[in-house]
Design a protein around this motif. Structure first.
Motif, short mmCIF file in Angstrom:
data_model
loop_
_atom_site.label_atom_id
_atom_site.label_comp_id
_atom_site.label_asym_id
_atom_site.label_seq_id
_atom_site.Cartn_x
_atom_site.Cartn_y
_atom_site.Cartn_z
N LEU A 84 -0.74 -1.51 -11.69
CA LEU A 84 -0.13 -1.76 -10.42
C LEU A 84 -1.19 -2.55 -9.53
CD1 LEU A 84 2.06 -0.68 -8.56
CD2 LEU A 84 0.22 0.91 -7.54
N LEU A 122 0.77 -1.18 0.09
CA LEU A 122 0.29 0.14 0.01
C LEU A 122 0.84 1.24 -0.09
CD1 LEU A 122 -3.01 1.07 0.04
CD2 LEU A 122 -2.78 1.16 2.54
N ARG A 160 -10.20 -0.31 -12.91
CA ARG A 160 -9.45 -0.88 -11.67
C ARG A 160 -10.28 -2.31 -11.54
NH1 ARG A 160 -13.28 1.73 -7.12
NH2 ARG A 160 -15.32 1.15 -8.15
N LYS A 161 -9.65 -3.13 -11.13
CA LYS A 161 -10.49 -4.44 -10.71
C LYS A 161 -9.89 -5.18 -9.49
CE LYS A 161 -7.88 -7.22 -14.34
NZ LYS A 161 -8.38 -7.84 -15.47
N PHE A 162 -10.54 -6.06 -8.92
CA PHE A 162 -10.25 -6.96 -7.82
C PHE A 162 -9.36 -8.08 -8.41
CE2 PHE A 162 -13.62 -5.24 -4.88
CZ PHE A 162 -12.72 -4.94 -3.86
N VAL A 209 -2.03 -3.54 -5.93
CA VAL A 209 -1.96 -3.13 -4.58
C VAL A 209 -2.02 -4.03 -3.32
CG1 VAL A 209 -2.36 -1.32 -2.88
CG2 VAL A 209 -2.65 -0.79 -5.77
N GLU A 210 -1.05 -4.44 -2.84
CA GLU A 210 -1.17 -5.63 -1.96
C GLU A 210 -1.41 -5.20 -0.52
OE1 GLU A 210 -1.06 -8.79 -3.17
OE2 GLU A 210 -0.36 -8.49 -5.21
N PRO A 211 -2.20 -6.08 0.30
CA PRO A 211 -2.65 -5.59 1.41
C PRO A 211 -1.35 -5.51 2.63
CG PRO A 211 -3.45 -7.70 1.16
CD PRO A 211 -2.49 -7.42 -0.11
N SER A 229 -10.07 -10.84 -3.11
CA SER A 229 -10.75 -10.21 -2.13
C SER A 229 -9.82 -8.95 -1.46
CB SER A 229 -11.37 -10.89 -0.79
OG SER A 229 -10.31 -11.57 -0.29
N GLN A 230 -8.56 -9.13 -1.65
CA GLN A 230 -7.41 -8.24 -1.01
C GLN A 230 -6.58 -7.65 -1.94
OE1 GLN A 230 -7.42 -7.62 2.29
NE2 GLN A 230 -9.42 -8.81 2.40
N LEU A 250 -6.47 7.14 -15.12
CA LEU A 250 -7.00 5.85 -14.53
C LEU A 250 -7.94 5.43 -15.54
CD1 LEU A 250 -7.10 3.68 -12.39
CD2 LEU A 250 -9.19 4.99 -11.41
N VAL A 269 -5.93 -5.18 -5.26
CA VAL A 269 -6.71 -4.24 -6.05
C VAL A 269 -5.86 -4.07 -7.22
CG1 VAL A 269 -7.81 -1.95 -6.54
CG2 VAL A 269 -7.87 -3.29 -4.34
N LEU A 296 -5.01 -1.62 -10.38
CA LEU A 296 -5.15 -0.16 -10.74
C LEU A 296 -4.42 0.01 -12.05
CD1 LEU A 296 -4.75 1.94 -7.72
CD2 LEU A 296 -7.08 1.11 -8.68
#
Lengths: 172, 172
Positions: free
Chosen positions: A128, A11, A156-158, A130-132, A161-162, A153, A164, A166
């Protein structure tokens, strides 16, 4: 030549802890590999290449495609895939691929390699994941060079569940 | 005490260019101010406080709430709002607010202040507005300290066509 950058980061914009390790899971890797295998050519830095040489051939990002390794040292390609070496930075990598008739490439790291493409204004899109996690004091996704880029932008997609994803266009 | 961190950053985890400036728009600011005004108390560092003192009162993040400023220097509150000073770090800020009967606070920066809460394990949730810029060589959202945190993604939404808000729980 259309140039994609594919990056997974924490993040806080770190691609790894200070020691180079990460928490990225195999699940996240599926999207990365599928993206690499859709694109005609992969570009990576020497350190990333040396990490791949330790892995089984099945992990190679584009078994049927072409790879260019950026390296300021003189090295020789040593694995079973179509690998070229560019000793003079991103423009030479692009020239090599243009001479092979390629129209697109994906830059998969590490941070020096992404930075060299960005600083020379050679990137077109950036993806990118984005990891939790937060890696305080980790390795930044771009090395310390000063440059600035505006983005648009696109999507964006999942990925799970964790995670994202971009996806941006780089505004030139 | 429930502790939120609210942060706006570039795609590469920078809160500003090297000189402290940003491109964040007033549009993005609406979500930030509305979030601050829903929470009972705001915590900020001394530099952020001094930046606010240059702005009109209408920009103050929580006009009806309480603010604690973290400062290692002895300073006095000087504006028209309810401001307390904590000279001994985040735990003292929390104590001050607990003694006032507050049950939640939002940390609005800067990077030293966010880092001090994270390093001491005092954060509960983090809200990050990802802005469509890259600031190579900018100011990282956490200062250089080494720490690591796992997150659980709770929510994501668009603040505009270009700004994505990611909201995480901090796993302890």
């Amino acid at each position: 030549m259309k140039v994609y950058l594919y990056i997974a980061s924490s993040l806080n914009g770190c691609i790894a802890r200070k020691d180079g390790s990460t928490n990225w899971s195999a699940e996240d890797n599926t999207s990365y590999l599928s993206f690499c295998r859709q694109i005609e050519a992969v570009v990576m830095g020497r350190n990333t290449y040396e990490e791949y040489l330790k892995l089984p051939d099945s992990d190679w990002p584009n078994p049927k495609g072409t790879t260019v390794v950026l390296s300021s040292k003189k090295i020789l390609p040593v694995n079973n895939f179509q690998v070229h070496i560019a000793n003079n930075g991103p423009k030479e990598a692009i020239e090599i691929l243009q001479n092979l008739g390629k129209k697109e490439l994906i830059v998969i790291g590490g941070n020096k390699t992404w930075t060299s493409f960005m600083k020379e204004g050679l990137g077109d899109e950036i993806i990118l994941d984005v990891e939790p996690y937060i890696f305080g004091g980790g390795i930044s996704l771009f090395s310390g060079s000063v440059f600035e880029t505006n983005l648009e932008l696109l999507e964006r997609k999942f990925l799970s569940s964790q995670t994202v994803q971009l996806h941006y266009r780089i505004i030139k």
